[in-house]
Motif scaffolding. Structure first.
Motif, PDB file in Angstrom:
ATOM      1  N   PRO A   1     -10.229  20.855  40.491  1.00 25.14           N
ATOM      2  CA  PRO A   1      -9.219  20.383  41.028  1.00 25.14           C
ATOM      3  C   PRO A   1      -8.063  20.648  41.782  1.00 25.14           C
ATOM      4  O   PRO A   1      -8.012  22.052  41.604  1.00 25.14           O
ATOM      5  CB  PRO A   1      -8.975  19.465  39.937  1.00 25.14           C
ATOM      6  N   LEU A   2      -7.556  20.133  42.658  1.00 18.54           N
ATOM      7  CA  LEU A   2      -6.365  20.540  43.777  1.00 18.54           C
ATOM      8  C   LEU A   2      -5.175  20.939  42.748  1.00 18.54           C
ATOM      9  O   LEU A   2      -4.575  21.737  43.078  1.00 18.54           O
ATOM     10  CB  LEU A   2      -5.857  19.335  44.534  1.00 18.54           C
ATOM     11  N   ASP A   3      -5.143  20.602  41.774  1.00 22.26           N
ATOM     12  CA  ASP A   3      -3.975  20.856  40.321  1.00 22.26           C
ATOM     13  C   ASP A   3      -4.380  22.152  39.600  1.00 22.26           C
ATOM     14  O   ASP A   3      -3.689  22.418  38.768  1.00 22.26           O
ATOM     15  CB  ASP A   3      -3.423  19.714  39.833  1.00 22.26           C
ATOM     16  N   ALA A   4      -5.367  22.602  39.728  1.00 20.35           N
ATOM     17  CA  ALA A   4      -5.840  23.657  38.903  1.00 20.35           C
ATOM     18  C   ALA A   4      -5.112  25.205  39.084  1.00 20.35           C
ATOM     19  O   ALA A   4      -5.281  25.862  38.262  1.00 20.35           O
ATOM     20  CB  ALA A   4      -7.470  23.941  39.245  1.00 20.35           C
ATOM     21  N   ALA A   5      -4.457  25.480  40.078  1.00 19.02           N
ATOM     22  CA  ALA A   5      -3.965  26.727  40.350  1.00 19.02           C
ATOM     23  C   ALA A   5      -3.127  27.065  39.204  1.00 19.02           C
ATOM     24  O   ALA A   5      -3.323  28.227  38.953  1.00 19.02           O
ATOM     25  CB  ALA A   5      -3.186  26.709  41.845  1.00 19.02           C
ATOM     26  N   GLU A   6      -2.005  26.327  39.012  1.00 21.98           N
ATOM     27  CA  GLU A   6      -1.149  26.811  37.742  1.00 21.98           C
ATOM     28  C   GLU A   6      -2.054  26.928  36.616  1.00 21.98           C
ATOM     29  O   GLU A   6      -1.480  28.074  35.792  1.00 21.98           O
ATOM     30  CB  GLU A   6      -0.050  25.590  37.646  1.00 21.98           C
ATOM     31  N   GLU A   7      -2.885  26.077  36.148  1.00 16.06           N
ATOM     32  CA  GLU A   7      -3.593  26.114  35.034  1.00 16.06           C
ATOM     33  C   GLU A   7      -4.371  27.572  34.802  1.00 16.06           C
ATOM     34  O   GLU A   7      -4.587  28.097  33.733  1.00 16.06           O
ATOM     35  CB  GLU A   7      -4.316  25.123  34.390  1.00 16.06           C
ATOM     36  N   LEU A   8      -4.911  27.906  36.125  1.00 15.72           N
ATOM     37  CA  LEU A   8      -5.804  29.111  36.097  1.00 15.72           C
ATOM     38  C   LEU A   8      -5.160  30.344  36.730  1.00 15.72           C
ATOM     39  O   LEU A   8      -5.785  31.476  36.371  1.00 15.72           O
ATOM     40  CB  LEU A   8      -7.036  28.722  37.198  1.00 15.72           C
ATOM     41  N   ALA A   9      -3.936  30.345  36.834  1.00 17.98           N
ATOM     42  CA  ALA A   9      -3.001  31.710  37.243  1.00 17.98           C
ATOM     43  C   ALA A   9      -3.169  32.680  36.325  1.00 17.98           C
ATOM     44  O   ALA A   9      -3.139  33.819  36.716  1.00 17.98           O
ATOM     45  CB  ALA A   9      -1.597  31.039  37.352  1.00 17.98           C
ATOM     46  N   ASP A  10      -3.316  32.714  34.893  1.00 18.45           N
ATOM     47  CA  ASP A  10      -3.176  33.726  33.896  1.00 18.45           C
ATOM     48  C   ASP A  10      -4.801  34.241  33.878  1.00 18.45           C
ATOM     49  O   ASP A  10      -4.858  35.048  32.668  1.00 18.45           O
ATOM     50  CB  ASP A  10      -2.372  33.270  32.849  1.00 18.45           C
ATOM     51  N   VAL A  11      -5.653  33.563  34.229  1.00 20.23           N
ATOM     52  CA  VAL A  11      -7.050  33.843  33.935  1.00 20.23           C
ATOM     53  C   VAL A  11      -7.390  35.222  34.889  1.00 20.23           C
ATOM     54  O   VAL A  11      -7.877  34.847  36.304  1.00 20.23           O
ATOM     55  CB  VAL A  11      -8.000  33.053  34.158  1.00 20.23           C
ATOM     56  N   ARG A  12      -7.297  36.259  34.371  1.00 21.87           N
ATOM     57  CA  ARG A  12      -7.429  37.257  35.302  1.00 21.87           C
ATOM     58  C   ARG A  12      -8.781  37.537  36.200  1.00 21.87           C
ATOM     59  O   ARG A  12      -8.787  38.262  37.184  1.00 21.87           O
ATOM     60  CB  ARG A  12      -6.822  38.759  34.594  1.00 21.87           C
TER      61      ARG A  12
END
Length: 154
Positions: free
Chosen positions: A85-96
């Motif tokens: 989804p378009l709002d996924a960037a923040e939630e996935l930012a810490d998944v290295r």
């Protein structure tokens, strides 16, 4: 009882959806009819979370069928692209293990059900617009990963 959708109908629905994600769907169809990859920009309907195939395949088995969104793979380039989804960037930012591609990044993709230029959909778009939820994807890549209910009770 409704009849399940045939494989050909699923592929057609996925292709229509993918083509409609482009500002000019006719260009997508033209590329596919020519046997080449279609270039579809992210940002209008989805973003791309990119991983390697070697890290992505173990994560795939940790995601339940009903939670799976489209995933495109090129095993020769060791690359996998998850439509999120378009709002996924923040939630996935810490998944290295994942690199979030910015809106406007071009995904070169084949139609569903066919391999083109060594790329193929591991999980085809189904035509509904269903994407992999970022929390599910993050959990699948986490140490120990997301556990299916049958695994958790074993």
């Amino acid at each position: 009882m409704a009849h399940p959708m045939s494989t050909a109908q699923r592929y057609e629905a996925g292709d229509v959806w993918l083509a409609d994600c482009h500002t000019h769907p006719e260009l997508v169809w033209k590329a596919w009819h020519a046997g080449t990859l279609a270039e579809i920009e992210s940002g209008a309907h989805w973003l791309i979370a990119e991983s390697t195939v070697t890290q992505g395949l173990p994560a795939t088995v940790r995601i339940r069928d009903e939670q799976r969104g489209p995933v495109l793979m090129d095993p020769y380039a060791n690359a996998a692209w998850w439509l999120v989804p378009l709002d996924a960037a923040e939630e996935l930012a810490d998944v290295r293990q994942l690199h979030i591609r910015h809106a406007g990044w071009t995904l070169r993709c084949p139609p569903t059900g066919r391999e083109v230029e060594r790329r193929q959909w591991l999980w085809d778009p189904d035509g509904t617009g269903h994407l992999t939820h970022p929390a599910v994807l993050a959990a699948a890549f986490a140490p120990g990963g997301h556990r299916r209910p049958t695994e958790a009770s074993a």
